[in-house]
Design a protein around this motif. Structure first.
Motif, PDB file in Angstrom:
ATOM      1  N   THR A 101       0.856  -1.171   0.000  1.00 61.69           N
ATOM      2  CA  THR A 101       0.000   0.000   0.000  1.00 61.69           C
ATOM      3  C   THR A 101       0.893   1.223   0.000  1.00 61.69           C
ATOM      4  OG1 THR A 101      -1.677  -1.164   1.297  1.00 61.69           O
ATOM      5  CG2 THR A 101      -1.852   1.224   1.186  1.00 61.69           C
ATOM      6  N   ALA A 102       0.657   2.136  -0.931  1.00 57.86           N
ATOM      7  CA  ALA A 102       1.419   3.367  -1.020  1.00 57.86           C
ATOM      8  C   ALA A 102       0.463   4.545  -0.879  1.00 57.86           C
ATOM      9  CB  ALA A 102       2.174   3.421  -2.347  1.00 57.86           C
ATOM     10  N   LYS A 103       0.985   5.734  -1.037  1.00 64.42           N
ATOM     11  CA  LYS A 103       0.148   6.912  -0.879  1.00 64.42           C
ATOM     12  C   LYS A 103      -0.806   7.106  -2.053  1.00 64.42           C
ATOM     13  CE  LYS A 103       3.401   9.368   2.138  1.00 64.42           C
ATOM     14  NZ  LYS A 103       2.562   9.514   3.340  1.00 64.42           N
ATOM     15  N   GLU A 104      -0.457   6.531  -3.239  1.00 65.45           N
ATOM     16  CA  GLU A 104      -1.293   6.750  -4.413  1.00 65.45           C
ATOM     17  C   GLU A 104      -1.752   5.476  -5.109  1.00 65.45           C
ATOM     18  OE1 GLU A 104      -0.312  11.174  -5.917  1.00 65.45           O
ATOM     19  OE2 GLU A 104       0.958   9.626  -6.842  1.00 65.45           O
ATOM     20  N   TYR A 105      -1.384   4.323  -4.599  1.00 66.06           N
ATOM     21  CA  TYR A 105      -1.820   3.078  -5.228  1.00 66.06           C
ATOM     22  C   TYR A 105      -1.698   1.923  -4.244  1.00 66.06           C
ATOM     23  CZ  TYR A 105       3.241   2.448  -5.852  1.00 66.06           C
ATOM     24  OH  TYR A 105       4.591   2.346  -5.639  1.00 66.06           O
ATOM     25  N   THR A 106      -2.332   0.805  -4.622  1.00 66.46           N
ATOM     26  CA  THR A 106      -2.215  -0.460  -3.895  1.00 66.46           C
ATOM     27  C   THR A 106      -1.957  -1.547  -4.916  1.00 66.46           C
ATOM     28  OG1 THR A 106      -3.898   0.362  -2.351  1.00 66.46           O
ATOM     29  CG2 THR A 106      -3.290  -1.963  -2.180  1.00 66.46           C
ATOM     30  N   CYS A 107      -1.066  -2.492  -4.583  1.00 69.33           N
ATOM     31  CA  CYS A 107      -0.735  -3.568  -5.510  1.00 69.33           C
ATOM     32  C   CYS A 107      -0.658  -4.894  -4.768  1.00 69.33           C
ATOM     33  CB  CYS A 107       0.603  -3.293  -6.200  1.00 69.33           C
ATOM     34  SG  CYS A 107       1.143  -4.611  -7.315  1.00 69.33           S
ATOM     35  N   TYR A 108      -1.281  -5.918  -5.340  1.00 68.78           N
ATOM     36  CA  TYR A 108      -1.218  -7.294  -4.847  1.00 68.78           C
ATOM     37  C   TYR A 108      -0.428  -8.091  -5.882  1.00 68.78           C
ATOM     38  CZ  TYR A 108      -5.068  -5.352  -2.201  1.00 68.78           C
ATOM     39  OH  TYR A 108      -5.844  -4.535  -1.413  1.00 68.78           O
ATOM     40  N   TYR A 109       0.593  -8.795  -5.458  1.00 63.68           N
ATOM     41  CA  TYR A 109       1.485  -9.400  -6.450  1.00 63.68           C
ATOM     42  C   TYR A 109       1.971 -10.775  -6.023  1.00 63.68           C
ATOM     43  CZ  TYR A 109       5.135  -7.637  -3.297  1.00 63.68           C
ATOM     44  OH  TYR A 109       5.922  -7.377  -2.192  1.00 63.68           O
ATOM     45  N   ALA A 110       2.453 -11.499  -7.013  1.00 67.52           N
ATOM     46  CA  ALA A 110       3.019 -12.829  -6.769  1.00 67.52           C
ATOM     47  C   ALA A 110       4.103 -13.091  -7.798  1.00 67.52           C
ATOM     48  CB  ALA A 110       1.937 -13.898  -6.865  1.00 67.52           C
ATOM     49  N   LYS A 111       5.137 -13.815  -7.377  1.00 63.38           N
ATOM     50  CA  LYS A 111       6.218 -14.219  -8.273  1.00 63.38           C
ATOM     51  C   LYS A 111       6.267 -15.735  -8.285  1.00 63.38           C
ATOM     52  CE  LYS A 111      11.074 -13.332  -9.363  1.00 63.38           C
ATOM     53  NZ  LYS A 111      12.271 -12.542  -9.003  1.00 63.38           N
ATOM     54  N   VAL A 112       6.183 -16.317  -9.484  1.00 61.32           N
ATOM     55  CA  VAL A 112       6.086 -17.775  -9.621  1.00 61.32           C
ATOM     56  C   VAL A 112       6.850 -18.237 -10.865  1.00 61.32           C
ATOM     57  CG1 VAL A 112       3.845 -17.964  -8.451  1.00 61.32           C
ATOM     58  CG2 VAL A 112       3.936 -17.532 -10.928  1.00 61.32           C
ATOM     59  N   ARG A 113       7.030 -19.558 -10.971  1.00 59.95           N
ATOM     60  CA  ARG A 113       7.588 -20.122 -12.201  1.00 59.95           C
ATOM     61  C   ARG A 113       6.618 -19.905 -13.361  1.00 59.95           C
ATOM     62  NH1 ARG A 113       9.152 -26.219 -11.771  1.00 59.95           N
ATOM     63  NH2 ARG A 113       7.089 -26.323 -10.786  1.00 59.95           N
ATOM     64  N   ASP A 114       7.161 -20.003 -14.575  1.00 66.99           N
ATOM     65  CA  ASP A 114       6.331 -19.766 -15.749  1.00 66.99           C
ATOM     66  C   ASP A 114       5.087 -20.659 -15.775  1.00 66.99           C
ATOM     67  OD1 ASP A 114       7.864 -22.046 -16.132  1.00 66.99           O
ATOM     68  OD2 ASP A 114       8.740 -21.395 -18.033  1.00 66.99           O
ATOM     69  N   GLN A 115       5.231 -21.912 -15.384  1.00 66.73           N
ATOM     70  CA  GLN A 115       4.109 -22.839 -15.462  1.00 66.73           C
ATOM     71  C   GLN A 115       3.025 -22.535 -14.430  1.00 66.73           C
ATOM     72  OE1 GLN A 115       6.754 -26.199 -14.607  1.00 66.73           O
ATOM     73  NE2 GLN A 115       5.415 -26.760 -12.905  1.00 66.73           N
ATOM     74  N   ASP A 116       3.352 -21.714 -13.434  1.00 65.40           N
ATOM     75  CA  ASP A 116       2.392 -21.409 -12.374  1.00 65.40           C
ATOM     76  C   ASP A 116       1.729 -20.038 -12.528  1.00 65.40           C
ATOM     77  OD1 ASP A 116       2.882 -23.846 -10.947  1.00 65.40           O
ATOM     78  OD2 ASP A 116       4.791 -22.996 -10.280  1.00 65.40           O
ATOM     79  N   VAL A 117       2.016 -19.355 -13.636  1.00 61.20           N
ATOM     80  CA  VAL A 117       1.407 -18.050 -13.860  1.00 61.20           C
ATOM     81  C   VAL A 117      -0.126 -18.140 -13.894  1.00 61.20           C
ATOM     82  CG1 VAL A 117       1.119 -16.176 -15.543  1.00 61.20           C
ATOM     83  CG2 VAL A 117       3.408 -16.995 -14.949  1.00 61.20           C
ATOM     84  N   PRO A 118      -0.741 -19.127 -14.576  1.00 57.39           N
ATOM     85  CA  PRO A 118      -2.208 -19.205 -14.561  1.00 57.39           C
ATOM     86  C   PRO A 118      -2.781 -19.309 -13.150  1.00 57.39           C
ATOM     87  CG  PRO A 118      -1.326 -20.584 -16.308  1.00 57.39           C
ATOM     88  CD  PRO A 118      -0.148 -20.139 -15.502  1.00 57.39           C
ATOM     89  N   MET A 119      -2.117 -20.073 -12.293  1.00 63.82           N
ATOM     90  CA  MET A 119      -2.584 -20.182 -10.908  1.00 63.82           C
ATOM     91  C   MET A 119      -2.524 -18.834 -10.208  1.00 63.82           C
ATOM     92  SD  MET A 119      -1.325 -20.127  -7.568  1.00 63.82           S
ATOM     93  CE  MET A 119       0.409 -20.564  -7.749  1.00 63.82           C
ATOM     94  N   ALA A 120      -1.402 -18.119 -10.367  1.00 59.30           N
ATOM     95  CA  ALA A 120      -1.246 -16.820  -9.712  1.00 59.30           C
ATOM     96  C   ALA A 120      -2.302 -15.835 -10.185  1.00 59.30           C
ATOM     97  CB  ALA A 120       0.156 -16.269  -9.974  1.00 59.30           C
ATOM     98  N   VAL A 121      -2.572 -15.843 -11.486  1.00 60.05           N
ATOM     99  CA  VAL A 121      -3.591 -14.959 -12.049  1.00 60.05           C
ATOM    100  C   VAL A 121      -4.954 -15.256 -11.441  1.00 60.05           C
ATOM    101  CG1 VAL A 121      -4.898 -14.476 -14.170  1.00 60.05           C
ATOM    102  CG2 VAL A 121      -2.390 -14.500 -14.213  1.00 60.05           C
ATOM    103  N   TYR A 322       5.295  12.137  -6.289  1.00 57.15           N
ATOM    104  CA  TYR A 322       3.896  11.748  -6.426  1.00 57.15           C
ATOM    105  C   TYR A 322       3.286  12.530  -7.589  1.00 57.15           C
ATOM    106  CZ  TYR A 322       5.190  10.105  -1.847  1.00 57.15           C
ATOM    107  OH  TYR A 322       5.862   9.484  -0.833  1.00 57.15           O
ATOM    108  N   SER A 323       2.025  12.306  -7.864  1.00 57.64           N
ATOM    109  CA  SER A 323       1.419  12.910  -9.045  1.00 57.64           C
ATOM    110  C   SER A 323       1.460  14.431  -9.004  1.00 57.64           C
ATOM    111  CB  SER A 323      -0.029  12.433  -9.174  1.00 57.64           C
ATOM    112  OG  SER A 323      -0.776  12.779  -8.020  1.00 57.64           O
ATOM    113  N   ASP A 324       1.260  15.028  -7.839  1.00 56.47           N
ATOM    114  CA  ASP A 324       1.167  16.484  -7.754  1.00 56.47           C
ATOM    115  C   ASP A 324       2.103  17.101  -6.719  1.00 56.47           C
ATOM    116  OD1 ASP A 324      -0.081  15.448  -5.547  1.00 56.47           O
ATOM    117  OD2 ASP A 324      -2.007  16.448  -5.846  1.00 56.47           O
ATOM    118  N   ALA A 325       3.041  16.320  -6.203  1.00 56.96           N
ATOM    119  CA  ALA A 325       3.964  16.828  -5.184  1.00 56.96           C
ATOM    120  C   ALA A 325       5.157  15.889  -5.073  1.00 56.96           C
ATOM    121  CB  ALA A 325       3.265  16.959  -3.828  1.00 56.96           C
ATOM    122  N   GLY A 326       6.134  16.301  -4.302  1.00 56.88           N
ATOM    123  CA  GLY A 326       7.305  15.465  -4.075  1.00 56.88           C
ATOM    124  C   GLY A 326       8.074  15.971  -2.877  1.00 56.88           C
ATOM    125  N   ALA A 327       9.144  15.281  -2.542  1.00 56.47           N
ATOM    126  CA  ALA A 327       9.984  15.690  -1.419  1.00 56.47           C
ATOM    127  C   ALA A 327      11.435  15.350  -1.741  1.00 56.47           C
ATOM    128  CB  ALA A 327       9.552  15.002  -0.128  1.00 56.47           C
TER     129      ALA A 327
END
Length: 451
Positions: A101-121, A322-327
């Motif tokens: 979770t970030a200030k401007e987005y959320t991402c759910y992810y997985a890293k798998v072998r090529d043969q397991d990509v359908p399962m991850a999806v 970020y989209s409209d600011a930075g630090a």
């Protein structure tokens, strides 16, 4: 590929070859779902990400921390899978799965072998679309998140970082902690988090990015099947949600000096100023300025604060955008009695670049460092998957390694000095945690003067 590739939201299909022979493709489904892939020659694994352009800055009063809370809950079970089932799906194939979770987005992810990509999806789609947010699990996870916040609060570097963002961004949503506060987490209701889920996890919000060993057409078919199985109507016409404005927001600084007194051995000090928005044309210049000042053992801050004076073990700079600011921030951990002097040194190095510029040799080292670090990072499909997500959600364009390096080579010493001159005129914020008090930093927070 020559130059940046634009990602217009009104173009349904894009395909191009990127540096190293990877194939990048993007499809926008009728429903508004966006699917991006980068097929990397020779890869035997892939990283799959499900994104929404909703982060902590998008929360309303009474729901602070809800985005991060929801991220936790999506791992706790659906109508067809328990939390254990989700974990077993990835553990049994040696995969990795997580979320951010970030200030401007959320991402759910997985890293798998090529043969397991359908399962991850399939599993990620089930989590994304069909999480139950069961009341019992909600209360259990409330306790987990409170422990996570307590762990972060025990880390003085984390506390300093949160206070620094509060100083730079003040009451702006970007100044709030991503995870909320113990008070907001204790107060938030399941109904509020459920409403947040239903409002923001829809076809027009979803971006799927996959990098590594992936066939685009097979991936699109797999995503469509998984989403239909979850009950989503992919035939209804929808348009992807628009990107955030890239115009810099008018942000009023918070307290110029924020100190959290704690009886610990070190003082953790952060000094900095507002930086650049993510789409600013000078963002490559900022990256080089950051590298010269505080990335690596040859950087100015490391050499001046640690090597020459022995005042700190950890010292560095960073530049989140970020989209409209930075630090732009500079950090060091040091003896409390040396905190004010170290803060002056950090700020002094930025001012020295503004006054005297940088040498060609320094700029050459920074270019080489960034080129090498970028190439090494792209050996990891996680980095490529994340690059696709940020390109689609924030930048609206894709830069491959060759284009990024071309832009780095175009940066001149004069451009770096000019940006430093700009930064030293911006309002200064200081955050410190340890056996220190505000009076130690008196004078450092003086209002900036025009160059």
């Amino acid at each position: 590929m020559s130059g940046a590739i634009e990602f217009p939201l009104g173009v349904a299909e894009l395909s191009f070859e990127a540096a190293g022979g990877s194939l990048v493709r993007r499809s926008i489904l009728r429903s508004g779902v966006r699917i991006l892939t980068e097929q990397v020659p020779g890869a035997r694994s892939a990283t799959v990400g499900y994104w929404v352009a909703v982060g902590s800055r998008d929360e309303q009063p009474g729901t602070y921390g809800a985005t991060h809370f929801l991220e936790h809950l999506l791992f706790k079970g659906t109508g067809s899978r328990s939390a254990l089932d989700i974990a077993i799906s990835f553990d049994s194939v040696g995969g990795e799965h997580n979320a951010m979770t970030a200030k401007e987005y959320t991402c759910y992810y997985a890293k798998v072998r090529d043969q397991d990509v359908p399962m991850a999806v399939e599993v990620l789609a089930d989590m994304f679309t069909s999480s139950l947010l069961h009341p019992r699990e909600f209360e259990t996870e409330r306790g987990v998140i409170l422990e996570e916040l307590a762990m972060a609060d025990d880390d003085p570097a984390d506390v300093t970082n949160e206070r620094f963002f509060l100083g730079v961004f003040g009451d702006h949503p970007l100044g709030r902690p991503i995870g909320g506060s113990p008070e907001s987490i204790r107060a938030v209701t399941r109904d509020a988090v459920l409403a947040h889920y239903r409002a923001n996890y829809n076809p027009q919000d979803l971006v799927v990015t996959v990098a590594g060993a992936v066939d685009h057409d097979e991936l699109v078919a797999g995503v469509e099947q998984a989403l239909r199985q979850a009950g989503w109507d992919l035939e209804a016409e929808g348009s992807p949600v628009g990107r955030r404005s890239g115009e810099p927001d008018q942000i009023e600084r918070g307290s110029p000096v924020i100190v959290v007194q704690r009886p610990i051995e070190q003082a953790h000090v952060l000094v900095g100023v507002p930086g650049l928005v993510a789409t600013d044309e000078r963002r490559t210049v900022q990256t080089l300025l950051n590298s010269i000042l505080g990335v690596g053992m040859s950087s100015r801050l490391f050499q001046e604060v640690r090597e020459k004076r022995g005042l700190a073990y950890s010292v560095y700079s960073f530049a989140p955008s970020y989209s409209d600011a930075g630090a732009f921030g500079m950090y060091a951990g040091c003896s409390p009695s040396k905190a004010a002097g170290v803060a002056e040194l950090l700020l002094g190095e930025l001012r020295r670049v503004a006054d005297h510029g940088v040498t060609e040799a320094e700029l050459g080292r920074a270019r080489g460092s960034l080129a090498g670090a970028s190439a090494l990072a792209l050996e990891d499909s996680d980095t490529r998957m994340t690059r696709l997500g940020r390109s689609e959600l924030t930048l609206g364009e894709f830069l491959d390694l060759d284009e990024a390096l071309r832009r780095i080579e175009l940066v001149t010493p004069g451009a770096v000095q000019e940006l430093a001159r700009d930064f030293v005129t911006r309002p200064l914020s200081i955050a410190a945690v340890g056996a220190v008090d505000e009076s130690m930093f008196a004078g450092l927070d003086a209002e900036p003067t025009a160059a």
